[in-house]
Motif scaffolding. Sequence first.
Motif, mmCIF file in Angstrom:
data_model
loop_
_atom_site.group_PDB
_atom_site.id
_atom_site.type_symbol
_atom_site.label_atom_id
_atom_site.label_comp_id
_atom_site.label_asym_id
_atom_site.label_seq_id
_atom_site.Cartn_x
_atom_site.Cartn_y
_atom_site.Cartn_z
ATOM 1 N N MET B 25 -60.669 1.956 67.583
ATOM 2 C CA MET B 25 -60.676 3.059 68.556
ATOM 3 C C MET B 25 -59.299 3.251 69.182
ATOM 4 O O MET B 25 -58.834 4.371 69.365
ATOM 5 C CB MET B 25 -61.730 2.770 69.633
ATOM 6 C CG MET B 25 -61.754 3.716 70.802
ATOM 7 S SD MET B 25 -60.532 3.364 72.101
ATOM 8 C CE MET B 25 -61.246 1.930 72.898
ATOM 9 N N ARG B 29 -57.443 6.870 69.012
ATOM 10 C CA ARG B 29 -57.395 7.790 70.164
ATOM 11 C C ARG B 29 -55.973 8.282 70.452
ATOM 12 O O ARG B 29 -55.772 9.185 71.264
ATOM 13 C CB ARG B 29 -58.031 7.145 71.397
ATOM 14 C CG ARG B 29 -57.114 6.290 72.185
ATOM 15 C CD ARG B 29 -57.663 5.808 73.478
ATOM 16 N NE ARG B 29 -56.858 4.649 73.840
ATOM 17 C CZ ARG B 29 -57.212 3.725 74.691
ATOM 18 N NH1 ARG B 29 -58.365 3.788 75.292
ATOM 19 N NH2 ARG B 29 -56.426 2.718 74.959
ATOM 20 N N VAL B 35 -60.221 10.205 68.172
ATOM 21 C CA VAL B 35 -61.485 10.107 68.899
ATOM 22 C C VAL B 35 -61.237 10.251 70.408
ATOM 23 O O VAL B 35 -60.144 9.962 70.891
ATOM 24 C CB VAL B 35 -62.189 8.769 68.615
ATOM 25 C CG1 VAL B 35 -62.583 8.679 67.142
ATOM 26 C CG2 VAL B 35 -61.314 7.582 69.017
ATOM 27 N N ALA B 37 -63.051 8.623 72.929
ATOM 28 C CA ALA B 37 -63.122 7.260 73.477
ATOM 29 C C ALA B 37 -63.022 7.253 75.000
ATOM 30 O O ALA B 37 -62.189 6.558 75.574
ATOM 31 C CB ALA B 37 -62.038 6.386 72.843
ATOM 32 N N THR B 47 -68.328 8.000 72.257
ATOM 33 C CA THR B 47 -67.412 9.091 71.906
ATOM 34 C C THR B 47 -66.311 8.618 70.954
ATOM 35 O O THR B 47 -65.272 9.258 70.838
ATOM 36 C CB THR B 47 -66.772 9.730 73.156
ATOM 37 O OG1 THR B 47 -66.106 8.722 73.899
ATOM 38 C CG2 THR B 47 -67.800 10.406 74.024
ATOM 39 N N CYS B 48 -66.538 7.504 70.279
ATOM 40 C CA CYS B 48 -65.561 7.029 69.310
ATOM 41 C C CYS B 48 -66.243 6.765 67.964
ATOM 42 O O CYS B 48 -65.844 5.902 67.205
ATOM 43 C CB CYS B 48 -64.847 5.780 69.810
ATOM 44 S SG CYS B 48 -65.928 4.355 69.998
ATOM 45 N N SER B 84 -66.032 2.916 66.864
ATOM 46 C CA SER B 84 -64.756 2.304 66.500
ATOM 47 C C SER B 84 -64.223 1.362 67.574
ATOM 48 O O SER B 84 -63.357 0.539 67.306
ATOM 49 C CB SER B 84 -63.726 3.380 66.144
ATOM 50 O OG SER B 84 -63.551 4.287 67.200
ATOM 51 N N CYS B 85 -64.753 1.445 68.796
ATOM 52 C CA CYS B 85 -64.305 0.513 69.847
ATOM 53 C C CYS B 85 -64.812 -0.900 69.580
ATOM 54 O O CYS B 85 -64.347 -1.852 70.197
ATOM 55 C CB CYS B 85 -64.731 0.984 71.236
ATOM 56 S SG CYS B 85 -66.496 0.893 71.577
ATOM 57 N N LEU B 100 -63.980 10.656 60.846
ATOM 58 C CA LEU B 100 -64.414 10.830 62.239
ATOM 59 C C LEU B 100 -65.722 11.603 62.277
ATOM 60 O O LEU B 100 -65.923 12.553 61.518
ATOM 61 C CB LEU B 100 -63.351 11.575 63.049
ATOM 62 C CG LEU B 100 -61.945 10.977 63.037
ATOM 63 C CD1 LEU B 100 -61.074 11.696 64.065
ATOM 64 C CD2 LEU B 100 -61.966 9.478 63.326
#
Lengths: 404, 104
Positions: B25, B29, B35, B37, B47-48, B84-85, B100
């Motif tokens: 992430m 970002r 993203v 994130a 949101t990622c 992705s975080c 994405l």
Amino acid sequence: MGENVVIIGSGQAGLQTAVSLRQLECAGAITLVGREPHLPYQRPPLSKQILTGEWEPARCLLRHAEFYAEHDLRLLRDRMATQLNPAHRHVLLDDGTTLDYDALVICTGARPNRLRFPGAELEGVCYLRTLDEAQALAAQLQPGAALTIVGGGFIGMEVAASARSRQCRVNIIESQPRVMQRSVLEPVSNFLQARHEQRGVAFHLQECLSAAHGDRRVESVSLDDGRRIATDLLLVAVGVRPDLEWLEGSGIECGRGVHVDTHGRTSIDGIYAAGDVAETLHPLLPGRQVLESVQNAVSQGKAAAASIAGRPQPYTEVPWFWSEQYHYRFQMAGLPRPDDELVSLDTGQPDSLCLLSVGGERLHAVQCINSPQDYMAGRRLIGLAKPLALDRLDRPGARLKELL
Amino acid sequence: MIRIGVTDLGGARHEVQANAGDRLMEVLREYDWGVAAICGGMCSCATCHVFLEQDWFDRFPEADYDEQDLLDFLDHRAPNSRLSCQLTLEPEHDGLQVTLAPEE
């Protein structure tokens, strides 16, 4: 569009506005004016990962250093706006320079409320809003150090958790009958206070700080009832207020914050506001609200940018917020209203919580601890704003997502 | 250095670089096409969201309970969805291919 956009404030809202403007293919000049010496950074880790030492400060940066040149964003650091002159469409900065604008975005955020008390000037008395303040506090959280926190809000509670993880002794002084009273439902306050107490944090509720004592450095504090608490550090965390003073005389309409509509527009044509400084209308909320959250800063920044780009896109997202204390993840969406009914749901998980705030069959707010699925369902349901068939949850094992 | 191939929401392909230990992430970002994130990696906002190509999907530790819970709520969830975080990059992820996911 070749508009010249000036954004005052380079926090989450200001940066988002700039990024969104470029994404919307605004080709004009964009100037970001920030009060701090740092590149734009996110604040949520300041009370958590920066204090615990888990993160290096650079990890808080919202964008890498080259990003600004790559996107032709002019970033002025260590600069404050001191005056707004809408008639001439310019702002005055503290170094005497004047910036002209076609569109201005006010993103000055908020400043911590200061407390006046005898001993307020002693070393060891601190506030927490900026990265510098967080690093200075982190350096003093040595094992065995005693930290006293005035204010049991989100910042106070998160700092307490971070300080405990560094083996500090922690006292919290809170003037209200329960912690985080302004923002969370009572069972959340009780749940989190109990988890802090299990880890050795001492609470002094319905108490006020009367003075800090010490020679050069704070050594103890006294409460209104005369009790004394020995301490090495005193953190004042009693909320923030929108940073509005520089707008005095500009004629812009303000209440608690700068009044904006769902498009980020203020009362003056060509001037917008976003983030902690804005007091907004919102289709899902009563009256005007100052919403202090990352989500709100991002959503309002996007709305302001969309308006400037001539592609208006109103802010309608359900407001949401989160906090982390120890391994407890608190998540909330929407805002409870005074006459709401409080409904507690069985999450099916130990050591967790799910609360609904319901009025007129509508879900106004959901507040969860360690129950992300219920939180996500609640957030969706609030956005749908339809009557809620709560009776369908009246059986063991029922889950909120069944109502979607 | 770990190279990552990314397909953005418009279908454009990008190659980005990361270091071992970075979270995916935090790498994504940084870009305009990246993203959002919003929550900064607390597994709080989803949101990622990304899709991993299947053979890469199998080369990350499984999603934990919290991540699964959030993924369950996404309209665009697919069998190869991840937040992705929650993905820490290691040297063996050099060459990773991700797409994405659309905003919810």
